[in-house]
Design a protein around this motif. Structure first.
Motif, PDB file in Angstrom:
ATOM      1  N   ASP A  11       0.831  -1.209   0.000  1.00  0.00           N
ATOM      2  CA  ASP A  11       0.000   0.000   0.000  1.00  0.00           C
ATOM      3  C   ASP A  11       0.864   1.257   0.000  1.00  0.00           C
ATOM      4  OD1 ASP A  11      -2.360  -1.535   0.256  1.00  0.00           O
ATOM      5  OD2 ASP A  11      -2.114  -1.621   2.428  1.00  0.00           O
ATOM      6  N   SER A  12       1.919   1.217   0.813  1.00  0.00           N
ATOM      7  CA  SER A  12       2.738   2.410   1.014  1.00  0.00           C
ATOM      8  C   SER A  12       4.206   2.016   1.102  1.00  0.00           C
ATOM      9  CB  SER A  12       2.367   3.096   2.334  1.00  0.00           C
ATOM     10  OG  SER A  12       1.011   3.436   2.349  1.00  0.00           O
ATOM     11  N   THR A  13       5.069   2.986   0.902  1.00  0.00           N
ATOM     12  CA  THR A  13       6.495   2.740   1.098  1.00  0.00           C
ATOM     13  C   THR A  13       7.011   3.658   2.199  1.00  0.00           C
ATOM     14  OG1 THR A  13       7.012   4.287  -0.686  1.00  0.00           O
ATOM     15  CG2 THR A  13       6.922   1.956  -1.253  1.00  0.00           C
ATOM     16  N   TRP A  14       8.026   3.184   2.883  1.00  0.00           N
ATOM     17  CA  TRP A  14       8.627   3.936   3.997  1.00  0.00           C
ATOM     18  C   TRP A  14      10.137   3.796   3.854  1.00  0.00           C
ATOM     19  CZ3 TRP A  14       9.699   1.185   9.115  1.00  0.00           C
ATOM     20  CH2 TRP A  14      10.237   2.081  10.066  1.00  0.00           C
ATOM     21  N   ASN A  15      10.817   4.925   3.745  1.00  0.00           N
ATOM     22  CA  ASN A  15      12.252   4.894   3.451  1.00  0.00           C
ATOM     23  C   ASN A  15      13.076   5.619   4.515  1.00  0.00           C
ATOM     24  OD1 ASN A  15      12.805   3.534   0.713  1.00  0.00           O
ATOM     25  ND2 ASN A  15      11.009   4.798   0.302  1.00  0.00           N
ATOM     26  N   PRO A  16      13.294   4.975   5.658  1.00  0.00           N
ATOM     27  CA  PRO A  16      14.192   5.571   6.650  1.00  0.00           C
ATOM     28  C   PRO A  16      15.662   5.449   6.250  1.00  0.00           C
ATOM     29  CG  PRO A  16      13.360   3.476   7.451  1.00  0.00           C
ATOM     30  CD  PRO A  16      12.663   3.746   6.149  1.00  0.00           C
ATOM     31  N   VAL A  17      15.935   4.775   5.141  1.00  0.00           N
ATOM     32  CA  VAL A  17      17.270   4.732   4.534  1.00  0.00           C
ATOM     33  C   VAL A  17      17.085   5.074   3.059  1.00  0.00           C
ATOM     34  CG1 VAL A  17      19.295   3.313   4.000  1.00  0.00           C
ATOM     35  CG2 VAL A  17      18.000   2.879   6.106  1.00  0.00           C
ATOM     36  N   ARG A  18      18.019   5.831   2.503  1.00  0.00           N
ATOM     37  CA  ARG A  18      18.000   6.115   1.060  1.00  0.00           C
ATOM     38  C   ARG A  18      19.333   5.723   0.465  1.00  0.00           C
ATOM     39  NH1 ARG A  18      16.023  12.111   2.159  1.00  0.00           N
ATOM     40  NH2 ARG A  18      13.818  11.706   2.585  1.00  0.00           N
TER      41      ARG A  18
END
Ligand code: SF4
Length: 250
Positions: A11-18
């Motif tokens: 549903d969603s993405t979460w990027n605490p690292v790039r």
């Protein structure tokens, strides 16, 4: 981060690292790199530093602010288990997943050995949580099959495979302890071909083992043209959160 992802299985993405570094043939046409590098040098843009690795602690508490339950793909623009991410930071990410228990978190890696080692040690507190799903990428036999073995050796409650981009006939897979299998072809410029018989073979193994099977896309240079039907239908199976929880209680 994206509140609404176009990736079919989340549903969603979460990027605490790039950012990330390439590790195997599945990375050759990494969509995340292509996207990130477009913005290198653009002042103020989240990808101002292109695809260079960067921790983003200000993003850590994002899932806690999303009150509606959703499936969240963790680090769609990176790989949480790459060498440059310190153990302590991986633990901080996992603490958020533990706390935001109303969501389902999907963590996908090509660094399966580190995933296994950390789930056995610093991540034991989250390894057995039914709302945290641990997956590895399987693009070919040489790199993918050892990752499956490492995942099976990890004390994960829910394990899944992302067989994408499928680059060859992967043969017989050991699917013991695997709760979900996603298959997809590569898309975009230079996309490598996907043969229908490779996909059918994985699907049939999943059917035989009663494992939910999700066919994401044929891919290709123009992926919209090729769609995502296989043998006249879409395959959108996924483990239900309730089934995973029930299995845990049994
Ligand atoms: S591991 Fe994933 S994010 Fe990292 S370079 Fe490879 S495909 Fe891209």
């Amino acid at each position: 981060m994206s509140e609404h992802s176009s990736i079919e299985w989340t549903d969603s993405t979460w990027n605490p690292v790039r950012g990330c570094t390439k590790i195997s043939p599945g990375c050759a046409h990494c969509y995340a790199e292509t996207f990130a590098e477009r913005f290198r040098g653009t002042t103020g843009h989240p990808y101002e530093q292109g695809f260079d690795l960067r921790l983003v602690p200000e993003k850590l508490d994002e899932p806690l602010r999303w009150r509606r339950p959703r499936m969240i793909f963790v680090n769609s623009m990176s790989d949480l288990f790459q060498e440059g991410v310190p153990d302590e930071y991986v633990v901080r990410v996992a603490r958020i997943m533990e706390a935001a228990h109303w969501h389902v978190f999907q963590i996908l890696t090509k660094r399966a050995d580190r995933l296994r080692d950390l789930l056995r040690t610093k991540l034991t507190f989250v390894a057995g949580q039914p709302h945290v799903w641990w997956g590895v990428s399987v693009e070919n036999r040489k790199h993918g099959l050892p990752r499956i073995a490492a995942l099976q050796a990890a004390p994960a409650r829910v394990r899944f495979l992302s067989v994408e981009p499928l680059l060859e006939d992967v043969g017989r897979l050991d699917l013991r302890g695997i709760a979900w299998v996603i298959v997809g072809g590569e898309s975009g410029p230079g996309a490598r071909p996907l043969h229908a018989e490779w996909v059918r073979d994985v699907r049939d193994q999943c059917l035989a083992a009663r494992i939910p099977f999700f066919f994401k896309q044929w891919g290709g240079v123009r992926k919209k043209w090729n769609g995502r039907q296989l043998d006249g239908r879409t395959w959108d199976e996924r483990p239900s959160r309730q089934a995973v929880a029930r299995e845990q209680m049994a």
